[in-house]
Design a protein around this motif. Structure first.
Motif, PDB file in Angstrom:
ATOM      1  N   ALA A 165       0.828  -1.204   0.000  1.00 51.74           N
ATOM      2  CA  ALA A 165       0.000   0.000   0.000  1.00 51.74           C
ATOM      3  C   ALA A 165       0.865   1.259   0.000  1.00 51.74           C
ATOM      4  O   ALA A 165       0.561   2.243  -0.693  1.00 51.74           O
ATOM      5  CB  ALA A 165      -0.942   0.002   1.203  1.00 51.74           C
TER       6      ALA A 165
ATOM      7  N   CYS B 243       1.323   6.465  -7.068  1.00 51.20           N
ATOM      8  CA  CYS B 243       0.147   7.288  -7.354  1.00 51.20           C
ATOM      9  C   CYS B 243       0.487   8.773  -7.260  1.00 51.20           C
ATOM     10  O   CYS B 243       0.092   9.577  -8.126  1.00 51.20           O
ATOM     11  CB  CYS B 243      -0.992   6.962  -6.390  1.00 51.20           C
ATOM     12  SG  CYS B 243      -1.795   5.376  -6.686  1.00 51.20           S
TER      13      CYS B 243
ATOM     14  N   SER C 165      -5.051  -7.300 -10.511  1.00 51.81           N
ATOM     15  CA  SER C 165      -5.666  -6.408  -9.533  1.00 51.81           C
ATOM     16  C   SER C 165      -5.890  -5.059 -10.178  1.00 51.81           C
ATOM     17  O   SER C 165      -4.985  -4.487 -10.796  1.00 51.81           O
ATOM     18  CB  SER C 165      -4.742  -6.232  -8.317  1.00 51.81           C
ATOM     19  OG  SER C 165      -5.155  -5.134  -7.520  1.00 51.81           O
TER      20      SER C 165
ATOM     21  N   HIS D 262      -2.520  -0.796 -10.675  1.00 48.20           N
ATOM     22  CA  HIS D 262      -2.926  -2.162 -10.971  1.00 48.20           C
ATOM     23  C   HIS D 262      -1.736  -3.102 -10.773  1.00 48.20           C
ATOM     24  O   HIS D 262      -0.581  -2.661 -10.741  1.00 48.20           O
ATOM     25  CB  HIS D 262      -3.428  -2.277 -12.403  1.00 48.20           C
ATOM     26  CG  HIS D 262      -4.704  -1.550 -12.654  1.00 48.20           C
ATOM     27  ND1 HIS D 262      -5.679  -2.027 -13.512  1.00 48.20           N
ATOM     28  CD2 HIS D 262      -5.199  -0.373 -12.167  1.00 48.20           C
ATOM     29  CE1 HIS D 262      -6.694  -1.190 -13.545  1.00 48.20           C
ATOM     30  NE2 HIS D 262      -6.424  -0.174 -12.745  1.00 48.20           N
TER      31      HIS D 262
ATOM     32  N   CYS E 178      -4.903   4.870  -8.704  1.00 50.50           N
ATOM     33  CA  CYS E 178      -4.554   3.580  -8.132  1.00 50.50           C
ATOM     34  C   CYS E 178      -3.535   2.908  -9.036  1.00 50.50           C
ATOM     35  O   CYS E 178      -3.295   3.343 -10.160  1.00 50.50           O
ATOM     36  CB  CYS E 178      -5.791   2.682  -7.970  1.00 50.50           C
ATOM     37  SG  CYS E 178      -6.576   2.235  -9.529  1.00 50.50           S
TER      38      CYS E 178
ATOM     39  N   HIS F 123       2.458   1.677  -3.476  1.00 52.72           N
ATOM     40  CA  HIS F 123       1.477   2.160  -4.450  1.00 52.72           C
ATOM     41  C   HIS F 123       1.165   3.632  -4.242  1.00 52.72           C
ATOM     42  O   HIS F 123       0.931   4.365  -5.217  1.00 52.72           O
ATOM     43  CB  HIS F 123       0.204   1.322  -4.375  1.00 52.72           C
ATOM     44  CG  HIS F 123       0.332  -0.009  -5.039  1.00 52.72           C
ATOM     45  ND1 HIS F 123      -0.747  -0.825  -5.307  1.00 52.72           N
ATOM     46  CD2 HIS F 123       1.416  -0.677  -5.511  1.00 52.72           C
ATOM     47  CE1 HIS F 123      -0.335  -1.941  -5.901  1.00 52.72           C
ATOM     48  NE2 HIS F 123       0.967  -1.863  -6.022  1.00 52.72           N
ATOM     49  N   ARG F 124       1.173   4.101  -2.997  1.00 57.34           N
ATOM     50  CA  ARG F 124       0.944   5.527  -2.747  1.00 57.34           C
ATOM     51  C   ARG F 124       2.057   6.371  -3.361  1.00 57.34           C
ATOM     52  O   ARG F 124       1.807   7.444  -3.914  1.00 57.34           O
ATOM     53  CB  ARG F 124       0.840   5.799  -1.239  1.00 57.34           C
ATOM     54  CG  ARG F 124      -0.515   5.468  -0.648  1.00 57.34           C
ATOM     55  CD  ARG F 124      -0.701   6.135   0.713  1.00 57.34           C
ATOM     56  NE  ARG F 124       0.322   5.718   1.667  1.00 57.34           N
ATOM     57  CZ  ARG F 124       0.230   4.648   2.447  1.00 57.34           C
ATOM     58  NH1 ARG F 124      -0.853   3.876   2.367  1.00 57.34           N
ATOM     59  NH2 ARG F 124       1.186   4.345   3.291  1.00 57.34           N
TER      60      ARG F 124
ATOM     61  N   GLY G 257      -6.509  -2.449  -8.448  1.00 60.78           N
ATOM     62  CA  GLY G 257      -6.235  -1.491  -7.393  1.00 60.78           C
ATOM     63  C   GLY G 257      -6.472  -2.087  -6.024  1.00 60.78           C
ATOM     64  O   GLY G 257      -7.235  -3.050  -5.868  1.00 60.78           O
ATOM     65  N   GLY G 258      -5.799  -1.557  -5.037  1.00 65.43           N
ATOM     66  CA  GLY G 258      -5.973  -2.015  -3.671  1.00 65.43           C
ATOM     67  C   GLY G 258      -5.342  -3.357  -3.374  1.00 65.43           C
ATOM     68  O   GLY G 258      -5.533  -3.905  -2.290  1.00 65.43           O
ATOM     69  N   GLY G 259      -4.581  -3.910  -4.311  1.00 64.21           N
ATOM     70  CA  GLY G 259      -3.908  -5.183  -4.086  1.00 64.21           C
ATOM     71  C   GLY G 259      -4.822  -6.381  -4.025  1.00 64.21           C
ATOM     72  O   GLY G 259      -4.423  -7.447  -3.556  1.00 64.21           O
ATOM     73  N   VAL G 260      -6.054  -6.253  -4.507  1.00 64.61           N
ATOM     74  CA  VAL G 260      -7.001  -7.366  -4.510  1.00 64.61           C
ATOM     75  C   VAL G 260      -7.039  -7.956  -5.924  1.00 64.61           C
ATOM     76  O   VAL G 260      -7.426  -7.277  -6.873  1.00 64.61           O
ATOM     77  CB  VAL G 260      -8.409  -6.925  -4.083  1.00 64.61           C
ATOM     78  CG1 VAL G 260      -9.378  -8.095  -4.137  1.00 64.61           C
ATOM     79  CG2 VAL G 260      -8.369  -6.340  -2.672  1.00 64.61           C
TER      80      VAL G 260
ATOM     81  N   THR H   7      -5.478 -11.560  -1.864  1.00 62.78           N
ATOM     82  CA  THR H   7      -4.345 -10.649  -1.714  1.00 62.78           C
ATOM     83  C   THR H   7      -3.070 -11.461  -1.580  1.00 62.78           C
ATOM     84  O   THR H   7      -3.098 -12.636  -1.199  1.00 62.78           O
ATOM     85  CB  THR H   7      -4.498  -9.755  -0.474  1.00 62.78           C
ATOM     86  OG1 THR H   7      -4.565 -10.587   0.704  1.00 62.78           O
ATOM     87  CG2 THR H   7      -5.756  -8.904  -0.554  1.00 62.78           C
TER      88      THR H   7
END
Length: 322
Positions: free
Chosen positions: A211, A218, A241, A227, A225, A214-215, A243-246, A304
């Motif tokens: 996270a 971004c 994914s 991917h 986000c 990724h910030r 976004g959000g690592g899902v 995840t």
């Protein structure tokens, strides 16, 4: 015999997937010698397996030491993993490159639509730089399907110039440490662009929580986000994914979790554990892989990836610039 290729890529529901998985297991339990030997060593009688949850998963490390293959004819290619510290690479014989290409193209279409609607920019070395990389092979063919984009090594000026002049929606597909380097040196605002990273730093940079990393991207690229793509040399398919690592899988792929100390104890949804992957596109090797990754699978099948199991060898599938 396992299911046909057409059946594989048209699986429509869970019942169909389960039937296909059991048919694939029965075939590979007899035809894939290392898998058959492993089943014998753990005391598994294939005839007694009646549910997907009862199928044993082959430890991914065996791809380093045995030929996990049941294609009958010589493979068209052998994909290999990158290594760190001189370790033994995994080897994945690929009976049909057409099957591999269909798998990654169908998965891309499922998540991003027609490749022709995109330009794909690979922040990776050319496949000529790293022979045997399934990742580079995939990106190379997807670039061709898109019809625009290309590979870039460290010529960031050319990359950013070409992307800025490109009117199509774009995907910047890169290894994590190269994306971080681009972000630090240039912090370019990327318009109409999906930024997609393929994995960890693999010793090139400090490991950050996903996270946080990724910030950083971004903020530098001006995107909402990041991917991600999840794959490995021992698999034929990929999860994505948005976004959000899902991550989410294509219809012929599933992920389960297991206890990290007892590989035969499967967890239910929402419990952190080692990741087991069913990749039915591994038709001619082994479709049931016990990975060395740790994560969580949710009730809807998404998952995840949080890291690697302690003591597991670092897989260098993203260490492509050597």
């Amino acid at each position: 015999m396992t299911i046909s290729e057409e059946q594989l890529f048209t699986l429509a529901d869970d019942a169909g997937f389960r039937a296909a998985a059991l048919a694939t297991f029965r075939f590979q339990a007899a035809a894939c010698a290392p898998y058959a030997e492993y089943l014998g060593l753990i005391g598994c009688d294939p005839a007694s397996v009646g549910r997907v949850e009862e199928i044993p998963f082959l430890p991914v490390g065996l791809f380093k030491h045995r030929e996990v293959y049941c294609g009958g004819t010589p493979p068209e290619a052998v994909f290999t993993s990158s290594t760190t510290g001189g370790g033994e690479p995994s080897r994945h014989p690929m009976r049909s490159l057409a099957l591999y290409e269909r798998a990654f193209t169908e998965a891309f279409r499922a998540f991003y639509g027609d490749p022709a609607g995109w330009s794909l920019y690979g922040l990776l070395p050319s496949y000529l730089e790293r022979k045997g990389s399934s990742l580079v092979y995939m990106v190379d063919r997807l670039i061709a399907a898109c019809g625009s984009g290309g590979f870039y090594l460290r010529d960031y000026d050319a990359l950013l110039r070409d992307m800025a002049a490109d009117p199509k929606p774009k995907i910047l597909f890169g290894v994590s440490y190269a994306l971080w380097e681009l972000a630090e040196r240039y912090a370019p605002e990327l318009r109409d662009t999906v930024v997609m990273e393929t994995g960890g730093m693999k010793g090139r940079r400090e490991e950050l929580p996903k996270a946080e990393f990724h910030r950083i991207l971004c903020d530098a690229f001006g995107v909402g986000c990041v991917h991600s793509e999840y794959g490995m040399a021992e698999l034929t398919s990929q999860a994505y994914s948005a976004g959000g690592g899902v991550f989410r899988t294509p219809g012929w792929m599933r992920v389960l979790t297991r206890d990290v100390n007892d590989p035969f104890d499967l967890h239910g949804p929402g419990v952190r554990g080692g990741l087991n992957v069913i990749d039915l596109a591994n038709r001619w090797s082994c479709a049931f892989i016990q990975t060395e990754d740790v994560g969580t699978v949710f009730a809807d099948g998404s998952f995840t990836v949080e890291g690697r199991i302690d003591r597991a060898d670092i897989r260098g599938c993203n260490l492509l610039i050597q």
